[in-house]
Design a protein around this motif. Structure first.
Motif, PDB file in Angstrom:
ATOM      1  N   GLU A 208      54.678  48.285  73.693  1.00  0.00           N
ATOM      2  CA  GLU A 208      54.551  47.970  75.085  1.00  0.00           C
ATOM      3  C   GLU A 208      55.714  48.651  76.040  1.00  0.00           C
ATOM      4  O   GLU A 208      55.840  49.393  77.006  1.00  0.00           O
ATOM      5  CB  GLU A 208      54.500  46.733  76.432  1.00  0.00           C
TER       6      GLU A 208
ATOM      7  N   ASP B 252      55.659  51.948  75.615  1.00  0.00           N
ATOM      8  CA  ASP B 252      54.498  52.300  76.679  1.00  0.00           C
ATOM      9  C   ASP B 252      54.881  52.469  78.290  1.00  0.00           C
ATOM     10  O   ASP B 252      55.297  53.823  78.961  1.00  0.00           O
ATOM     11  CB  ASP B 252      52.957  52.257  76.461  1.00  0.00           C
ATOM     12  N   THR B 253      56.153  52.021  78.348  1.00  0.00           N
ATOM     13  CA  THR B 253      56.052  51.690  79.654  1.00  0.00           C
ATOM     14  C   THR B 253      57.639  52.854  79.552  1.00  0.00           C
ATOM     15  O   THR B 253      57.436  53.649  81.300  1.00  0.00           O
ATOM     16  CB  THR B 253      56.870  50.793  79.991  1.00  0.00           C
TER      17      THR B 253
ATOM     18  N   LEU C 188      56.981  55.552  78.315  1.00  0.00           N
ATOM     19  CA  LEU C 188      57.006  56.733  78.681  1.00  0.00           C
ATOM     20  C   LEU C 188      55.566  57.058  79.793  1.00  0.00           C
ATOM     21  O   LEU C 188      56.050  58.068  80.971  1.00  0.00           O
ATOM     22  CB  LEU C 188      55.826  56.870  77.967  1.00  0.00           C
ATOM     23  N   ARG C 189      55.421  55.873  80.609  1.00  0.00           N
ATOM     24  CA  ARG C 189      54.651  56.583  81.799  1.00  0.00           C
ATOM     25  C   ARG C 189      56.253  56.488  83.046  1.00  0.00           C
ATOM     26  O   ARG C 189      56.126  56.774  83.922  1.00  0.00           O
ATOM     27  CB  ARG C 189      54.132  54.191  82.301  1.00  0.00           C
ATOM     28  N   GLU C 190      56.845  55.545  83.114  1.00  0.00           N
ATOM     29  CA  GLU C 190      58.277  56.114  83.981  1.00  0.00           C
ATOM     30  C   GLU C 190      58.262  57.312  84.007  1.00  0.00           C
ATOM     31  O   GLU C 190      59.085  58.152  84.886  1.00  0.00           O
ATOM     32  CB  GLU C 190      59.031  54.727  83.532  1.00  0.00           C
TER      33      GLU C 190
ATOM     34  N   ALA D 131      57.656  59.389  82.877  1.00  0.00           N
ATOM     35  CA  ALA D 131      56.486  60.807  83.516  1.00  0.00           C
ATOM     36  C   ALA D 131      56.159  60.995  84.737  1.00  0.00           C
ATOM     37  O   ALA D 131      56.544  61.897  85.954  1.00  0.00           O
ATOM     38  CB  ALA D 131      54.530  60.365  82.956  1.00  0.00           C
ATOM     39  N   GLU D 132      56.370  59.902  85.820  1.00  0.00           N
ATOM     40  CA  GLU D 132      56.275  59.331  87.165  1.00  0.00           C
ATOM     41  C   GLU D 132      57.863  60.119  87.477  1.00  0.00           C
ATOM     42  O   GLU D 132      57.576  60.753  88.782  1.00  0.00           O
ATOM     43  CB  GLU D 132      56.398  57.827  87.195  1.00  0.00           C
TER      44      GLU D 132
ATOM     45  N   ASN E 190      57.289  63.450  87.852  1.00  0.00           N
ATOM     46  CA  ASN E 190      56.256  63.682  88.652  1.00  0.00           C
ATOM     47  C   ASN E 190      56.595  64.483  90.577  1.00  0.00           C
ATOM     48  O   ASN E 190      56.262  64.547  90.957  1.00  0.00           O
ATOM     49  CB  ASN E 190      54.955  63.157  88.550  1.00  0.00           C
TER      50      ASN E 190
END
Length: 188
Positions: A50, A53-54, A56-58, A60-61, A64
Motif C-alpha cells: 500500500e 502504491d501511495t 508511486l501515485r504521489e 506521478a502526481e 504531473n
C-alpha cells in the motif's frame, strides 16, 4: 564404558516420554507462533505494498504538477506581451491611415502624428513605462548619461541643459537612461 546402574535404562524412557510431551505441547505453541508471525508478515507485506502504491501515485502526481506548471510558465512567457501588443494595434492602425493620406499640406499629417504619439504614450504608460525627461533638473548618473558638458552661467553646474534622447523607466526600473548635456561653470 557401560552404564552399570540398574535404574539407568528405565530413567531414559521416562525422560523421553516427558520430553516428547513437552515437545508436543511446545510444538503446538510453536505452530501458533509461526501462524501469528506469518499473519504479521502478510500484514506487513500488504502495508508495504500500500505504501509503495501511495508513493508511486504521489510521485506521478508531483510529476504531473511539475509538467503542468512548466506548460503554464511557457504559455505565460509566450503570451506575456499579448496585452501590450493588442493595445498597440490601434496605434499601428493610426499610422497606416496617416500614411495612406495623399496630401500636399503637412499640417494634417503633423496633427495625425501628434495624436498617434499621444495614443502610443498612453498605452506605454498604462503598461508601466514612464518617460524620463530631466531638462533643468540636477544630473543623476543613475538615470542620465552625460554625452557632453556645456559651459554656461545661465544654469547651475551639474544641471541638465539639453536632452538629446529621453530615457524610460519600466515599473521603477531604468530601461534606458536619458542622454543629456550637462552644464559646467565657465572656465572650469
Amino acid at each position: 564404558m557401560e552404564d552399570t546402574k540398574p535404574n539407568a535404562p528405565n530413567a531414559a524412557p521416562d525422560q523421553d516420554a516427558s520430553s516428547a510431551a513437552a515437545a508436543q505441547s511446545g510444538g503446538e505453541s510453536s505452530l501458533e507462533e509461526l501462524e501469528a508471525l506469518t499473519a504479521q508478515l502478510a500484514e506487513a507485506e500488504r502495508s508495504v505494498a500500500e505504501m509503495r502504491d501511495t508513493l508511486l501515485r504521489e510521485r506521478a502526481e508531483i510529476e504531473n504538477q511539475r509538467r503542468r506548471l512548466q506548460r503554464e510558465v511557457e504559455q505565460a512567457r509566450r503570451f506575456a506581451n499579448e496585452r501590450v501588443l493588442s493595445d498597440l494595434l490601434p496605434v499601428c492602425d493610426s499610422l497606416e491611415q496617416g500614411l495612406a493620406v495623399q496630401t500636399e499640406d503637412v499640417a494634417p499629417l503633423r496633427e495625425g502624428m501628434q495624436l498617434t504619439l499621444k495614443s502610443l504614450l498612453k498605452v506605454v504608460e498604462q503598461n508601466g513605462l514612464k518617460m524620463v525627461d530631466p531638462l533643468h533638473q540636477p544630473f543623476d548618473p543613475e538615470q542620465h548619461q552625460a554625452m557632453n558638458m556645456v559651459e554656461t552661467d545661465q544654469h547651475a553646474p551639474d544641471t541638465v541643459v539639453a536632452v538629446l534622447q529621453k530615457g524610460y523607466m519600466l515599473n521603477d526600473r531604468l530601461l534606458r537612461p536619458a542622454l543629456v548635456a550637462v552644464a559646467k561653470a565657465p572656465g572650469a
